[in-house]
Write a protein that holds these residues in place. Sequence first.
Motif, mmCIF file in Angstrom:
data_model
loop_
_atom_site.group_PDB
_atom_site.id
_atom_site.type_symbol
_atom_site.label_atom_id
_atom_site.label_comp_id
_atom_site.label_asym_id
_atom_site.label_seq_id
_atom_site.Cartn_x
_atom_site.Cartn_y
_atom_site.Cartn_z
ATOM 1 N N LEU A 179 16.825 9.634 34.192
ATOM 2 C CA LEU A 179 17.002 8.640 35.228
ATOM 3 C C LEU A 179 17.845 9.201 36.364
ATOM 4 O O LEU A 179 18.849 9.758 36.038
ATOM 5 C CB LEU A 179 17.485 7.367 34.647
ATOM 6 C CG LEU A 179 17.927 6.376 35.462
ATOM 7 C CD1 LEU A 179 16.733 5.704 36.534
ATOM 8 C CD2 LEU A 179 18.563 5.321 34.894
ATOM 9 N N TYR A 192 12.294 8.846 35.799
ATOM 10 C CA TYR A 192 12.488 7.748 36.594
ATOM 11 C C TYR A 192 13.637 7.564 37.608
ATOM 12 O O TYR A 192 14.421 8.479 37.638
ATOM 13 C CB TYR A 192 13.264 6.382 35.436
ATOM 14 C CG TYR A 192 12.620 6.007 34.333
ATOM 15 C CD1 TYR A 192 11.269 5.260 34.250
ATOM 16 C CD2 TYR A 192 12.997 6.516 33.028
ATOM 17 C CE1 TYR A 192 10.650 4.904 32.958
ATOM 18 C CE2 TYR A 192 12.309 6.053 31.728
ATOM 19 C CZ TYR A 192 11.246 5.223 32.002
ATOM 20 O OH TYR A 192 10.660 5.048 30.747
ATOM 21 N N THR A 238 15.665 5.274 40.623
ATOM 22 C CA THR A 238 16.128 3.957 41.080
ATOM 23 C C THR A 238 16.889 4.188 42.427
ATOM 24 O O THR A 238 16.778 5.690 42.993
ATOM 25 C CB THR A 238 17.087 3.310 40.188
ATOM 26 O OG1 THR A 238 18.202 4.251 40.074
ATOM 27 C CG2 THR A 238 16.631 2.743 38.816
ATOM 28 N N ALA A 254 12.389 0.371 38.554
ATOM 29 C CA ALA A 254 12.409 1.831 38.646
ATOM 30 C C ALA A 254 10.970 2.085 38.855
ATOM 31 O O ALA A 254 9.985 1.525 38.548
ATOM 32 C CB ALA A 254 12.860 2.605 37.477
#
Length: 350
Positions: A17, A49, A51, A237
């Motif tokens: 992430l 992912y 964000t 995400a």
Amino acid sequence: MASSIASPHTAFKRLPLVDIARLFSDAPEQRLSAAEKLGKATREAGFLYITGHGIDPALIERLRQRTAEYFAQPLQTKMRDYIGQSSNHSGYVPEGEEEFASATVDHKEAYDLGFDLQDPALQRPMLGANQWPDLPGFKEDIKAYYEAVLGLSRTLFQGFALALGLPEDSFLRHVNQPPSQLRLIHYPYNPDAPVDRPGIGAHTDYECFTILLPTAPGLEVLNGAGEWIDAPVMEGAFVINIGDMMEVLSNGSFVATSHRVRKVAEERYSFPLFCACDYDTLIAPAPALLREGETSRYEPLICGEHLFAQTAQTFGYLKRRLESGELKLPENAKGLSSFGYKAKYDEVQP
């Protein structure tokens, strides 16, 4: 099963992430910091992912609503927009139209849209004016989402360049009117479907990278140990994965990762934007990534030609045009699954 070929990816058990918010910073050191994290995750997994992407949730909600409305229509209505009517690969894709290298029929339907290029003089086999369905609000809401995520792709092109130690605009200068395709994909839930019938078979993506928004589980990613790893939905995400062309541009620093969608356990929608360079861009390793005297192990590709060749080998209407002689594959067209490390595995089992 285990591979006899070493993969550059780690034996990850979950996707990394990365918060990319600093890629939007005015401060170069902030952008570089975010790019280094992006590069680390990309080298280790080729899938991650993100964000901090800045995409308005209201755009995503309208995308979901319009897509559900479209696919809820009778098949006869959807076939009015059949992709085989188009000259630039835009429109409705019924179940069974698309086949990957495994020759399995995917249990899905889709609607394919691209950069909505209106000038007919510039139209190409994978680039031109979109075929839009006659559904209130569809064009407006889908186009708004496309443009927003295309903007995000430009930021990621900059981030990947920085991660490779290249000038920030190295890739972006070749992204002006790209054949970047947005797919609206619907995986119906059928409890009676065979267990071994996938939503979509194992493959790598053709373009530079993909920005994916899924609505339900089902995505699986091949890790460096040759194991299929679940990639569950993470609220807020996007999923990013490396494709064939970025593998070439990066001289193998970033490697395309094979992935698939297993038989779904609930109705599922998926929205991948396949991010490409401009149609005539020569896809070859950046010279700065080659050591003195080193020869690239990748043959150069023309972006649009590679995209067309791969698409023409998977879609029924294009295969029929090839068989009739109406179309021809570009010279030196590569076969399916020519990139990434799945092609080098002795065998991969679910």
